[in-house]
Design a protein around this motif. Sequence first.
Motif, PDB file in Angstrom:
ATOM      1  N   ILE A  74       0.871  -1.164  -0.099  1.00 38.22           N
ATOM      2  CA  ILE A  74       0.125   0.056  -0.011  1.00 38.22           C
ATOM      3  C   ILE A  74       0.874   1.406   0.078  1.00 38.22           C
ATOM      4  N   SER A  75       0.399   2.240  -0.199  1.00 31.83           N
ATOM      5  CA  SER A  75       0.793   3.215  -0.268  1.00 31.83           C
ATOM      6  C   SER A  75       0.920   4.176   1.295  1.00 31.83           C
ATOM      7  N   TYR A  76       2.212   4.656   1.694  1.00 28.84           N
ATOM      8  CA  TYR A  76       2.474   5.395   2.730  1.00 28.84           C
ATOM      9  C   TYR A  76       2.795   6.624   2.783  1.00 28.84           C
ATOM     10  N   ASN A  77       1.618   7.467   3.192  1.00 28.77           N
ATOM     11  CA  ASN A  77       1.557   8.991   3.224  1.00 28.77           C
ATOM     12  C   ASN A  77       1.660   9.791   4.410  1.00 28.77           C
ATOM     13  N   SER A  78       2.679  10.840   4.677  1.00 28.49           N
ATOM     14  CA  SER A  78       2.878  11.450   5.795  1.00 28.49           C
ATOM     15  C   SER A  78       3.071  12.949   5.750  1.00 28.49           C
ATOM     16  N   GLY A  79       2.553  13.654   6.575  1.00 32.60           N
ATOM     17  CA  GLY A  79       2.626  15.189   6.574  1.00 32.60           C
ATOM     18  C   GLY A  79       4.134  15.539   6.680  1.00 32.60           C
ATOM     19  N   TYR A  80       4.880  15.116   7.442  1.00 32.02           N
ATOM     20  CA  TYR A  80       6.286  15.231   7.617  1.00 32.02           C
ATOM     21  C   TYR A  80       7.136  14.212   7.871  1.00 32.02           C
ATOM     22  N   GLU A  81       8.362  14.176   7.698  1.00 33.84           N
ATOM     23  CA  GLU A  81       9.394  13.294   7.936  1.00 33.84           C
ATOM     24  C   GLU A  81      10.222  13.837   8.975  1.00 33.84           C
ATOM     25  N   CYS A  82      10.784  12.770   9.908  1.00 35.21           N
ATOM     26  CA  CYS A  82      11.536  13.322  11.215  1.00 35.21           C
ATOM     27  C   CYS A  82      12.859  12.454  10.874  1.00 35.21           C
ATOM     28  N   LYS A  83      13.636  13.089  11.424  1.00 37.35           N
ATOM     29  CA  LYS A  83      15.156  12.466  11.572  1.00 37.35           C
ATOM     30  C   LYS A  83      15.095  10.932  12.087  1.00 37.35           C
ATOM     31  N   LYS A  84      15.854  10.273  11.451  1.00 34.28           N
ATOM     32  CA  LYS A  84      15.909   8.691  12.218  1.00 34.28           C
ATOM     33  C   LYS A  84      16.045   8.736  13.585  1.00 34.28           C
ATOM     34  N   ASP A  85      15.268   7.787  14.060  1.00 33.99           N
ATOM     35  CA  ASP A  85      15.073   7.656  15.638  1.00 33.99           C
ATOM     36  C   ASP A  85      14.891   8.865  16.411  1.00 33.99           C
ATOM     37  N   SER A  86      14.486   9.885  15.950  1.00 30.64           N
ATOM     38  CA  SER A  86      13.852  11.021  16.944  1.00 30.64           C
ATOM     39  C   SER A  86      12.779  10.803  17.441  1.00 30.64           C
ATOM     40  N   TRP A  87      12.475  11.340  18.631  1.00 30.13           N
ATOM     41  CA  TRP A  87      11.180  11.314  19.367  1.00 30.13           C
ATOM     42  C   TRP A  87      10.358  12.376  19.100  1.00 30.13           C
ATOM     43  N   ILE A  88       9.264  12.380  18.714  1.00 31.78           N
ATOM     44  CA  ILE A  88       8.100  13.330  18.542  1.00 31.78           C
ATOM     45  C   ILE A  88       7.341  13.665  19.810  1.00 31.78           C
ATOM     46  N   HIS A  89       7.323  15.010  20.102  1.00 33.78           N
ATOM     47  CA  HIS A  89       6.398  15.023  21.238  1.00 33.78           C
ATOM     48  C   HIS A  89       4.926  16.045  20.702  1.00 33.78           C
ATOM     49  N   PHE A  90       3.973  15.295  20.758  1.00 34.21           N
ATOM     50  CA  PHE A  90       2.868  16.096  20.075  1.00 34.21           C
ATOM     51  C   PHE A  90       2.124  16.916  21.041  1.00 34.21           C
ATOM     52  N   PHE A  91       1.704  18.264  20.366  1.00 32.93           N
ATOM     53  CA  PHE A  91       1.227  19.122  21.293  1.00 32.93           C
ATOM     54  C   PHE A  91       0.191  18.725  22.138  1.00 32.93           C
ATOM     55  N   TRP A  92      -0.925  17.907  21.661  1.00 29.15           N
ATOM     56  CA  TRP A  92      -1.900  17.397  22.708  1.00 29.15           C
ATOM     57  C   TRP A  92      -1.479  16.680  23.897  1.00 29.15           C
ATOM     58  N   VAL A  93      -0.397  15.779  23.546  1.00 29.02           N
ATOM     59  CA  VAL A  93       0.353  15.133  24.714  1.00 29.02           C
ATOM     60  C   VAL A  93       0.966  15.998  25.897  1.00 29.02           C
ATOM     61  N   GLU A  94       1.564  16.968  25.267  1.00 28.15           N
ATOM     62  CA  GLU A  94       2.342  18.007  26.181  1.00 28.15           C
ATOM     63  C   GLU A  94       1.215  18.784  26.941  1.00 28.15           C
ATOM     64  N   ILE A 112      -1.911  18.325  27.558  1.00 29.43           N
ATOM     65  CA  ILE A 112      -2.553  17.332  28.632  1.00 29.43           C
ATOM     66  C   ILE A 112      -1.668  17.282  29.715  1.00 29.43           C
ATOM     67  N   ASN A 113      -0.534  16.822  29.625  1.00 30.92           N
ATOM     68  CA  ASN A 113       0.375  16.633  30.693  1.00 30.92           C
ATOM     69  C   ASN A 113       0.676  17.951  31.730  1.00 30.92           C
ATOM     70  N   GLN A 114       0.639  19.006  30.859  1.00 33.08           N
ATOM     71  CA  GLN A 114       0.763  20.143  31.740  1.00 33.08           C
ATOM     72  C   GLN A 114      -0.377  20.637  32.404  1.00 33.08           C
ATOM     73  N   LEU A 115      -1.626  20.282  31.826  1.00 30.28           N
ATOM     74  CA  LEU A 115      -2.769  20.578  32.688  1.00 30.28           C
ATOM     75  C   LEU A 115      -3.124  19.765  33.761  1.00 30.28           C
ATOM     76  N   TYR A 116      -2.753  18.341  33.622  1.00 34.90           N
ATOM     77  CA  TYR A 116      -2.560  17.362  34.635  1.00 34.90           C
ATOM     78  C   TYR A 116      -1.710  17.668  35.647  1.00 34.90           C
TER      79      TYR A 116
END
Length: 184
Positions: A149-169, A171-175
């Motif tokens: 199948i076709s794999y489509n992504s908005g962005y590409e990240c550096k190999k093995d980098s870690w992404i912090h998605f804004f909603w997780v961050e 929610i963690n701050q609100l918590y």
Amino acid sequence: MKKVLIKDNSLCKEENTFDYEMYMQACIKIAKDIKEKYDLSNPNLGFLGIARGGLPLVTTISQLLNFRNISFIQCKMTNSDNPHDYGDFKLLGSYIEPNKTNFILFDDILYKGKTSDGVIEYLNSKNIEVKDLYTLVVDESFNNNSKKISYNSGYECKKDSWIHFFWVEDINQLYLKVGEQNEK
């Protein structure tokens, strides 16, 4: 085929924050790509979000395209919230809209492809075809030459980098704030 819809170097560090603006840019590009490729009036077509990470994306895309045929599948690959603490694919549950035979999958990030492979294998065993997979981010080292199948992504990240998605961050701050208030 792997396709990256937004070409820039926003996610080139070891750890990256995926903010709201990046999220909406990716969602708009993904929605336009889907609208160009698919007949959304096809009664056999559905969207399937991979829980947890794919649920924000599938919800946003469904709103942008006014497409209500949404299903979900819950699986687990991570052992903890620590970067790259991966385990084996585990299917935990699903709701797949009856009478849908074709799905577009949505997830937050595509790293090695183990989650998507597990989901696709499960769906194929139920005689359901996966048309495409859309993610917010794909690891630059992801190789899908052997995939069907076709794999489509908005962005590409550096190999093995870690992404912090804004909603997780957020929610963690609100918590943390709620916890501090409860202690007073």
